[in-house]
Design a protein around this motif. Structure first.
Motif, PDB file in Angstrom:
ATOM      1  N   PHE A 162     -10.499 -32.618  -7.828  1.00 24.61           N
ATOM      2  CA  PHE A 162      -9.226 -32.468  -8.525  1.00 24.61           C
ATOM      3  C   PHE A 162      -8.902 -33.783  -9.208  1.00 24.61           C
ATOM      4  N   LEU A 163      -8.522 -33.715 -10.490  1.00 24.15           N
ATOM      5  CA  LEU A 163      -8.240 -34.916 -11.290  1.00 24.15           C
ATOM      6  C   LEU A 163      -9.463 -35.829 -11.357  1.00 24.15           C
ATOM      7  N   GLY A 164     -10.641 -35.219 -11.273  1.00 21.35           N
ATOM      8  CA  GLY A 164     -11.866 -36.006 -11.339  1.00 21.35           C
ATOM      9  C   GLY A 164     -12.225 -36.709 -10.050  1.00 21.35           C
ATOM     10  N   ILE A 165     -11.454 -36.492  -8.983  1.00 21.71           N
ATOM     11  CA  ILE A 165     -11.667 -37.159  -7.692  1.00 21.71           C
ATOM     12  C   ILE A 165     -12.252 -36.148  -6.712  1.00 21.71           C
ATOM     13  N   ASN A 166     -13.296 -36.555  -5.982  1.00 20.41           N
ATOM     14  CA  ASN A 166     -14.021 -35.569  -5.178  1.00 20.41           C
ATOM     15  C   ASN A 166     -13.276 -35.158  -3.916  1.00 20.41           C
ATOM     16  N   ALA A 167     -13.839 -34.154  -3.255  1.00 17.18           N
ATOM     17  CA  ALA A 167     -13.151 -33.488  -2.151  1.00 17.18           C
ATOM     18  C   ALA A 167     -12.965 -34.365  -0.924  1.00 17.18           C
ATOM     19  N   ALA A 168     -13.847 -35.343  -0.701  1.00  9.48           N
ATOM     20  CA  ALA A 168     -13.728 -36.176   0.496  1.00  9.48           C
ATOM     21  C   ALA A 168     -12.399 -36.927   0.522  1.00  9.48           C
ATOM     22  N   PHE A 169     -12.007 -37.458  -0.625  1.00 10.40           N
ATOM     23  CA  PHE A 169     -10.734 -38.184  -0.695  1.00 10.40           C
ATOM     24  C   PHE A 169      -9.568 -37.232  -0.461  1.00 10.40           C
ATOM     25  N   TRP A 170      -9.598 -36.078  -1.126  1.00 13.10           N
ATOM     26  CA  TRP A 170      -8.487 -35.137  -0.980  1.00 13.10           C
ATOM     27  C   TRP A 170      -8.419 -34.562   0.431  1.00 13.10           C
ATOM     28  N   GLY A 171      -9.559 -34.435   1.091  1.00 10.88           N
ATOM     29  CA  GLY A 171      -9.551 -33.975   2.470  1.00 10.88           C
ATOM     30  C   GLY A 171      -8.799 -34.937   3.375  1.00 10.88           C
ATOM     31  N   LEU A 172      -9.062 -36.224   3.182  1.00 13.83           N
ATOM     32  CA  LEU A 172      -8.370 -37.237   3.977  1.00 13.83           C
ATOM     33  C   LEU A 172      -6.873 -37.246   3.662  1.00 13.83           C
ATOM     34  N   VAL A 173      -6.522 -37.096   2.388  1.00 12.18           N
ATOM     35  CA  VAL A 173      -5.115 -37.069   1.984  1.00 12.18           C
ATOM     36  C   VAL A 173      -4.408 -35.853   2.564  1.00 12.18           C
ATOM     37  N   ALA A 174      -5.022 -34.680   2.426  1.00  7.02           N
ATOM     38  CA  ALA A 174      -4.391 -33.460   2.920  1.00  7.02           C
ATOM     39  C   ALA A 174      -4.181 -33.505   4.431  1.00  7.02           C
ATOM     40  N   GLY A 175      -5.216 -33.932   5.153  1.00 11.54           N
ATOM     41  CA  GLY A 175      -5.079 -34.033   6.600  1.00 11.54           C
ATOM     42  C   GLY A 175      -4.059 -35.078   7.003  1.00 11.54           C
ATOM     43  N   GLY A 176      -4.034 -36.197   6.292  1.00  5.45           N
ATOM     44  CA  GLY A 176      -3.079 -37.266   6.599  1.00  5.45           C
ATOM     45  C   GLY A 176      -1.645 -36.835   6.383  1.00  5.45           C
ATOM     46  N   ILE A 177      -1.394 -36.097   5.302  1.00  5.63           N
ATOM     47  CA  ILE A 177      -0.028 -35.625   5.030  1.00  5.63           C
ATOM     48  C   ILE A 177       0.424 -34.659   6.120  1.00  5.63           C
ATOM     49  N   LEU A 178      -0.445 -33.718   6.481  1.00  4.69           N
ATOM     50  CA  LEU A 178      -0.075 -32.757   7.526  1.00  4.69           C
ATOM     51  C   LEU A 178       0.120 -33.462   8.867  1.00  4.69           C
ATOM     52  N   MET A 179      -0.724 -34.446   9.165  1.00  3.53           N
ATOM     53  CA  MET A 179      -0.566 -35.183  10.421  1.00  3.53           C
ATOM     54  C   MET A 179       0.766 -35.924  10.448  1.00  3.53           C
ATOM     55  N   ALA A 180       1.117 -36.572   9.334  1.00  3.49           N
ATOM     56  CA  ALA A 180       2.397 -37.290   9.274  1.00  3.49           C
ATOM     57  C   ALA A 180       3.559 -36.325   9.439  1.00  3.49           C
ATOM     58  N   LEU A 181       3.458 -35.142   8.829  1.00  7.06           N
ATOM     59  CA  LEU A 181       4.524 -34.145   8.938  1.00  7.06           C
ATOM     60  C   LEU A 181       4.676 -33.655  10.376  1.00  7.06           C
ATOM     61  N   LEU A 182       3.552 -33.398  11.041  1.00 14.04           N
ATOM     62  CA  LEU A 182       3.614 -32.905  12.417  1.00 14.04           C
ATOM     63  C   LEU A 182       4.107 -33.960  13.394  1.00 14.04           C
ATOM     64  N   ARG A 183       3.862 -35.235  13.074  1.00 14.95           N
ATOM     65  CA  ARG A 183       4.295 -36.309  13.967  1.00 14.95           C
ATOM     66  C   ARG A 183       5.732 -36.750  13.698  1.00 14.95           C
ATOM     67  N   MET A 184       6.317 -36.274  12.612  1.00 13.43           N
ATOM     68  CA  MET A 184       7.673 -36.650  12.277  1.00 13.43           C
ATOM     69  C   MET A 184       8.653 -36.074  13.311  1.00 13.43           C
ATOM     70  N   PRO A 185       9.637 -36.868  13.746  1.00 11.64           N
ATOM     71  CA  PRO A 185      10.618 -36.329  14.704  1.00 11.64           C
ATOM     72  C   PRO A 185      11.271 -35.060  14.172  1.00 11.64           C
ATOM     73  N   VAL A 186      11.575 -34.129  15.065  1.00 11.13           N
ATOM     74  CA  VAL A 186      12.095 -32.814  14.664  1.00 11.13           C
ATOM     75  C   VAL A 186      13.344 -32.939  13.819  1.00 11.13           C
ATOM     76  N   GLY A 187      14.221 -33.860  14.149  1.00 16.34           N
ATOM     77  CA  GLY A 187      15.477 -33.997  13.427  1.00 16.34           C
ATOM     78  C   GLY A 187      15.312 -34.428  11.996  1.00 16.34           C
ATOM     79  N   ARG A 188      14.115 -35.001  11.624  1.00 23.34           N
ATOM     80  CA  ARG A 188      13.915 -35.518  10.272  1.00 23.34           C
ATOM     81  C   ARG A 188      13.060 -34.588   9.425  1.00 23.34           C
ATOM     82  N   ARG A 189      12.535 -33.478   9.993  1.00 20.47           N
ATOM     83  CA  ARG A 189      11.695 -32.575   9.241  1.00 20.47           C
ATOM     84  C   ARG A 189      12.512 -31.816   8.200  1.00 20.47           C
TER      85      ARG A 189
END
Length: 383
Positions: free
Chosen positions: A356-383
């Motif tokens: 996507f945008l000329g950038i291969n899947a390995a980078f986007w895989g790390l980004v996608a997983g990192g975003i979801l991990m940050a969201l899941l680790r966020m305190p419930v009151g801030r989601r």
């Protein structure tokens, strides 16, 4: 001394035989000619030998350096870059600079080490998936050629695991020589270093250099340190990263992928199998380094061998060599239940091969997983 020498020679032969085809296939996938691929393999072998000898003698401990095998697999999955091999070389150089910075600037090194192991392992597993399927595809398309290789690998793995892949490579060489007459080593001659002027693009820096750096660190650099520490060695971590970074920068100009600490083969020279006395095992690493450099003079013939072989057959051998790493990466990615879903997202995105945008899947895989991990680790009151 005989035990130390034999352990060192074995380490180099196993390391080279299990991965040289992967390196050549990776360089070819991003646009290297046969001469450029041979140059890259030759440069890697020389640099691996010189740095291994230098660090082992300097610190009197078995510090094994190697090329980044998972990084080479990343090249296979990435394919040709817009702008050709010179753009890939620019990415190699960028990954080397990042490795050097990790060694010289401790906050950056700590930040890299803080990347969740589940996500890094999932990214590596996603990179490895396609090539680990190659043995199955080879049986379907080339059964008479692929089955003898897989049977030889399986039987040898049952009785002597460390020799399984070298035996598979030897059987492949016999089959290829039988099916396609190869030129003699004398007619090919010695390899030469081919200088490639790097070309830098934003897409290649983000989509290839960054994943190459991360996967090399996560799959070899950090595990390599763990192997040394498990055998009661405490090396200068910053020094290792800095030296391998400089080595990667220099060899990149000759078409070589990134250098890193060895992980799997490091155990052959760092463990008790090399010698009962830990204070003498550095000699085995020195012997391995010298042997590695000498083997590198056969890089031109190795490149010719790979060029004359059916590509799927070479990928099948590479897949057999990487099955253990794939299994270990997938296990590490799934071990923490709390991070399992982000790891699956990283794995699936990386394995999809979608850019996507000329950038291969390995980078986007790390980004996608990192975003979801940050969201899941966020305190419930801030989601």
């Amino acid at each position: 001394m005989i035990q130390l020498v034999s352990a060192g020679v074995l380490t180099a032969i196993v390391a080279f035989a299990t991965a040289f085809a992967i390196v050549l296939a990776g360089l070819g996938a991003v646009g290297a000619s046969q001469a450029e691929a041979a140059s890259g393999l030759f440069a890697l072998s020389l640099a691996t030998g010189v740095i291994t000898v230098a660090l082992s003698v300097r610190w009197r401990m078995p510090v094994m350096v190697a090329w980044s095998t998972p990084g080479a697999v990343l090249l296979i999955n990435s394919g040709a870059q817009d702008g050709g091999f010179a753009v890939a070389v620019g990415a190699f150089l960028g990954a080397g600079v990042l490795t050097l910075v990790a060694g010289l600037w401790r906050p950056f090194g700590r930040a890299v080490a803080a990347i969740p192991i589940s996500l890094a392992s999932a990214m590596l597993a996603g990179i490895l998936l396609d090539i680990c399927l190659a043995p199955i595809r080879a049986v379907g398309e080339l059964p008479t050629l692929a089955l003898p290789i897989i049977i030889a690998w399986a039987v040898t793995f049952r009785f002597a695991r460390r020799y399984a892949v070298p035996v598979a490579v030897a059987v492949t060489a016999i089959i290829v020589a039988w099916a396609t007459p190869l030129p003699s080593a004398v007619s090919i001659g010695l390899p030469s270093l081919v200088v490639v002027t790097p070309v830098f693009t934003f897409d290649a820096m983000i989509g290839l250099a960054v994943p190459l750096f991360i996967v090399s660190m996560a799959s070899q650099g950090i595990p390599g340190l763990a192997v040394l520490r498990a055998n009661d060695y405490r090396p200068n971590v910053s020094g290792i990263f800095a030296v391998t970074g400089v080595g990667s920068i220099v060899t990149a100009f000759f078409g070589a992928v990134t250098l890193s600490l060895a992980a799997i083969t490091a155990a052959l020279s760092a463990g008790p199998e090399a010698h009962p006395d830990p204070n003498r095992r550095w000699v085995a690493a020195v012997v391995a380094g010298v042997t590695y450099a000498l083997i590198g003079f056969g890089a031109a013939y190795a490149a010719a061998f790979v060029a004359e072989s059916p590509p799927l057959l070479i990928q099948a051998v590479a897949g057999l060599a990487l099955l253990g790493i794939f299994a270990g990466s997938l296990t590490a990615a799934m071990v923490d239940e709390a991070d399992r879903l982000p790891a699956i997202i990283t794995f699936a995105t990386t394995a999809s091969g979608v850019s996507f945008l000329g950038i291969n899947a390995a980078f986007w895989g790390l980004v996608a997983g990192g975003i979801l991990m940050a969201l899941l680790r966020m305190p419930v009151g801030r989601r």
